[in-house]
Design an enzyme around this catalytic site. Sequence first.
Site, PDB file in Angstrom:
ATOM      1  N   VAL A 165       1.190  -1.724  -0.134  1.00 57.80           N
ATOM      2  CA  VAL A 165       0.138   0.112   0.511  1.00 57.80           C
ATOM      3  C   VAL A 165       0.617   1.671   0.342  1.00 57.80           C
ATOM      4  CG1 VAL A 165      -1.531   1.467   1.197  1.00 57.80           C
ATOM      5  CG2 VAL A 165      -2.240  -1.352   0.914  1.00 57.80           C
ATOM      6  N   TYR A 166       1.829   0.736   0.730  1.00 62.30           N
ATOM      7  CA  TYR A 166       3.070   2.765   0.874  1.00 62.30           C
ATOM      8  C   TYR A 166       3.324   2.484  -0.383  1.00 62.30           C
ATOM      9  CZ  TYR A 166       6.856   4.614   2.597  1.00 62.30           C
ATOM     10  OH  TYR A 166       7.748   5.819   2.235  1.00 62.30           O
ATOM     11  N   GLY A 167       3.646   1.707  -1.543  1.00 66.71           N
ATOM     12  CA  GLY A 167       4.702   1.717  -2.874  1.00 66.71           C
ATOM     13  C   GLY A 167       3.319   2.299  -3.713  1.00 66.71           C
ATOM     14  N   LYS A 170       2.963   5.826  -3.404  1.00 62.12           N
ATOM     15  CA  LYS A 170       3.546   6.662  -3.718  1.00 62.12           C
ATOM     16  C   LYS A 170       4.439   6.326  -5.054  1.00 62.12           C
ATOM     17  CE  LYS A 170       6.232   8.051  -0.100  1.00 62.12           C
ATOM     18  NZ  LYS A 170       5.852   9.449   0.288  1.00 62.12           N
TER      19      LYS A 170
END
Length: 261
Positions: A165-167, A170
């Site tokens: 999810v972070y990736g 970003k």
Amino acid sequence: MNDTSTTTAPGLLAGKVAFITGAGRGIGAAAARLFAREGAEVMLAARTETQLQAVTEEVRAAGGSADYVLCDLADAAGVRAAVDRVVDRYGRLDIAFNNGATLQRPGPMDQFPEADFDHVFSVNLKSVWVAMAAEVAAIRAAAGTGAIVNNSSIGSLRGNPELPVYGAMKRAVNSLTESAAVTYGPEGIRVNAIAPGGTLTEMIRTWEAESPGVLDRIRAQTPLRRVADPDEIAQAAAWLLSDRSSFVSGTVLRVDGGARA
């Protein structure tokens, strides 16, 4: 008679008013110190007042100009108010570093709670969109032209099974960056992103605590065989925000020790 006097070159960001999110620690705090050393007047934004006070006092003690505003990136109205505060305090905005972010709990995406997804979306993507819109309006109102840098990650450039999810957020920041560069370039507003590799911040220490061995693995996968110091990442942001990168816009600059080479 020989003139033995020396002149000091102006700083990289001399005469500019800068806004930095996530400025209480890590890359944001390093950027605040660096931008001020390079001649900018700096407005720091973050959630934790004690951290903001400490960095602001450090900048001032070193002879720089800094102030701070409390800002929770999950609160869109608060983000807009923080940008407005820059203009109220300094009368203009020239450059902005949208650095603040939150880390997700490492693990596969099917085990990630929906409420946590919504929080990461609000902080890591929506806040960047809100901030950029407010920053463009502020730059237009007084400075006329300017530059914005968004902090992405090399984790946005490939599949990311540990931080999916972070990736994803970003990667979306990269897209917003490119779209903004195309949209606002004709009026002289440059927009870029940096994609740091492993950097020794509290965020990566948290990841290491939850996934022991991550730091060693990152070092092994980085040709320079180390992680970055936050100041090294801030240096790249400072260059992209400076007039020395005047023909650079719409790029996602890897600052990763060769990890994605």
